[in-house]
Design a protein around this motif. Structure first.
Motif, mmCIF file in Angstrom:
data_model
loop_
_atom_site.group_PDB
_atom_site.id
_atom_site.type_symbol
_atom_site.label_atom_id
_atom_site.label_comp_id
_atom_site.label_asym_id
_atom_site.label_seq_id
_atom_site.Cartn_x
_atom_site.Cartn_y
_atom_site.Cartn_z
ATOM 1 N N ASN A 1 25.627 122.155 -1.085
ATOM 2 C CA ASN A 1 26.095 120.971 -0.354
ATOM 3 C C ASN A 1 25.433 119.717 -0.901
ATOM 4 N N GLN A 2 24.109 119.773 -1.114
ATOM 5 C CA GLN A 2 23.395 118.602 -1.620
ATOM 6 C C GLN A 2 23.799 118.306 -3.057
ATOM 7 N N LEU A 3 23.995 119.334 -3.868
ATOM 8 C CA LEU A 3 24.427 119.145 -5.256
ATOM 9 C C LEU A 3 25.736 118.347 -5.286
ATOM 10 N N TYR A 4 26.714 118.780 -4.494
ATOM 11 C CA TYR A 4 28.014 118.113 -4.464
ATOM 12 C C TYR A 4 27.862 116.660 -4.008
ATOM 13 N N LEU A 5 27.109 116.452 -2.920
ATOM 14 C CA LEU A 5 26.939 115.101 -2.388
ATOM 15 C C LEU A 5 26.244 114.206 -3.400
ATOM 16 N N ASP A 6 25.235 114.720 -4.108
ATOM 17 C CA ASP A 6 24.531 113.929 -5.121
ATOM 18 C C ASP A 6 25.483 113.459 -6.213
ATOM 19 N N VAL A 7 26.385 114.329 -6.631
ATOM 20 C CA VAL A 7 27.305 113.982 -7.721
ATOM 21 C C VAL A 7 28.355 112.978 -7.258
ATOM 22 N N VAL A 8 28.890 113.155 -6.057
ATOM 23 C CA VAL A 8 29.985 112.283 -5.605
ATOM 24 C C VAL A 8 29.506 111.124 -4.745
ATOM 25 N N ARG A 9 28.207 110.953 -4.611
ATOM 26 C CA ARG A 9 27.634 109.931 -3.715
ATOM 27 C C ARG A 9 28.336 108.590 -3.853
ATOM 28 N N GLY A 10 28.668 108.185 -5.042
ATOM 29 C CA GLY A 10 29.346 106.904 -5.228
ATOM 30 C C GLY A 10 30.788 106.920 -4.762
ATOM 31 N N GLY A 11 31.312 108.084 -4.451
ATOM 32 C CA GLY A 11 32.717 108.191 -4.070
ATOM 33 C C GLY A 11 32.967 108.143 -2.580
ATOM 34 N N GLU A 12 31.966 107.795 -1.769
ATOM 35 C CA GLU A 12 32.181 107.715 -0.332
ATOM 36 C C GLU A 12 33.044 106.499 -0.011
ATOM 37 N N LYS A 13 34.045 106.690 0.804
ATOM 38 C CA LYS A 13 34.822 105.554 1.292
ATOM 39 C C LYS A 13 35.538 105.984 2.561
ATOM 40 N N ARG A 14 35.802 105.052 3.389
ATOM 41 C CA ARG A 14 36.481 105.304 4.662
ATOM 42 C C ARG A 14 35.884 106.504 5.390
ATOM 43 N N ARG A 15 34.556 106.566 5.402
ATOM 44 C CA ARG A 15 33.834 107.618 6.116
ATOM 45 C C ARG A 15 34.174 109.022 5.624
ATOM 46 N N LYS A 16 34.503 109.139 4.362
ATOM 47 C CA LYS A 16 34.807 110.439 3.765
ATOM 48 C C LYS A 16 33.950 110.600 2.505
ATOM 49 N N VAL A 17 33.761 111.831 2.101
ATOM 50 C CA VAL A 17 33.106 112.114 0.837
ATOM 51 C C VAL A 17 34.214 112.450 -0.144
ATOM 52 N N TYR A 18 34.198 111.840 -1.322
ATOM 53 C CA TYR A 18 35.266 112.012 -2.290
ATOM 54 C C TYR A 18 35.594 113.475 -2.501
ATOM 55 N N GLY A 19 36.863 113.773 -2.450
ATOM 56 C CA GLY A 19 37.352 115.105 -2.782
ATOM 57 C C GLY A 19 37.409 116.068 -1.612
ATOM 58 N N LEU A 20 36.872 115.683 -0.461
ATOM 59 C CA LEU A 20 36.881 116.604 0.674
ATOM 60 C C LEU A 20 37.770 116.128 1.816
ATOM 61 N N GLY A 21 38.201 114.898 1.770
ATOM 62 C CA GLY A 21 39.092 114.381 2.800
ATOM 63 C C GLY A 21 38.538 114.599 4.191
ATOM 64 N N SER A 22 39.357 115.097 5.086
ATOM 65 C CA SER A 22 38.947 115.282 6.473
ATOM 66 C C SER A 22 37.893 116.374 6.636
ATOM 67 N N GLU A 23 37.682 117.183 5.607
ATOM 68 C CA GLU A 23 36.669 118.232 5.686
ATOM 69 C C GLU A 23 35.254 117.700 5.443
ATOM 70 N N SER A 24 35.133 116.412 5.105
ATOM 71 C CA SER A 24 33.815 115.817 4.839
ATOM 72 C C SER A 24 32.836 116.103 5.961
ATOM 73 N N SER A 25 33.273 115.913 7.190
ATOM 74 C CA SER A 25 32.359 116.065 8.321
ATOM 75 C C SER A 25 31.916 117.513 8.513
ATOM 76 N N THR A 26 32.644 118.468 7.956
ATOM 77 C CA THR A 26 32.238 119.872 8.044
ATOM 78 C C THR A 26 30.929 120.093 7.290
ATOM 79 N N PHE A 27 30.807 119.445 6.133
ATOM 80 C CA PHE A 27 29.632 119.623 5.292
ATOM 81 C C PHE A 27 28.573 118.557 5.537
ATOM 82 N N TYR A 28 29.019 117.344 5.835
ATOM 83 C CA TYR A 28 28.114 116.203 5.949
ATOM 84 C C TYR A 28 28.428 115.421 7.221
ATOM 85 N N PRO A 29 27.970 115.877 8.384
ATOM 86 C CA PRO A 29 28.353 115.255 9.643
ATOM 87 C C PRO A 29 27.952 113.794 9.785
ATOM 88 N N LEU A 30 26.888 113.346 9.108
ATOM 89 C CA LEU A 30 26.449 111.970 9.295
ATOM 90 C C LEU A 30 26.939 111.013 8.208
#
Length: 171
Positions: A62-91
């Motif tokens: 989970n941290q590996l993915y977030l570290d790589v896509v960190r710059g891709g956060e927008k509209r309260r989502k993590v890039y590439g995960l869409g609505s599933e962002s909150s499943t992995f990264y609730p905050l």
């Protein structure tokens, strides 16, 4: 990479597995839907290889993915995960009031725990002090008994000494 489907994997997919599943044509895990998706996957793979060199048995996917896509956060989502962002990264992307409430709750819980530990430490110190005082008293009592016993023995030895001394040897 395994599929991004929980039924197929028999467990919840990692963010990377979900990304690959949703960003490849017909979920083939090889043909990415666009160049950005391919580059993101390549960056994830490269980062995993770097981490494998230093901590091969302890990679947090989970941290590996977030570290790589960190710059891709927008509209309260993590890039590439869409609505599933909150499943992995609730905050990630959570409203500041929700994050603040979460941190306040955690802070209050930590403060309570610190107070509990401080009380426990104080109780243990008090018990140790009482135990040391008891040991000191026992030691003083034993020392007094030994002193008394030694005095009695010395008095007995002195009583048993001859009353007259023999004459000094003549040369």
């Amino acid at each position: 990479m395994d599929g991004g489907n929980e039924k197929e994997l028999g467990r919840k997919p990692t963010p990377t597995e979900l990304f690959v599943h949703t960003h490849t044509r017909k979920h083939d895990k090889e043909t990415f839907v666009d160049q950005k998706s391919k580059e993101m996957h390549d960056a994830i793979v490269a980062r995993r290889e770097e981490l494998t060199q230093t901590t091969p048995d302890n990679i947090d996917e989970n941290q590996l993915y977030l570290d790589v896509v960190r710059g891709g956060e927008k509209r309260r989502k993590v890039y590439g995960l869409g609505s599933e962002s909150s499943t992995f990264y609730p905050l990630v992307g959570a409203s500041s009031s929700r994050v603040s409430a979460s941190y306040n709750y955690q802070n209050a819980a930590l403060q309570r725990r610190v107070q509990e530990l401080e009380k426990q430490l104080e109780d243990e110190r008090q018990a140790m002090t009482e135990q040391m005082d008891q040991m000191k008293l026992e030691m003083e009592t034993n020392m007094e008994r030994m002193r008394s016993s030694m005095m009695e023995e010395m008095m007995r030895l002195v009583r048993d000494l001859p009353t007259s001394l023999p004459p000094p040897p003549q040369n």
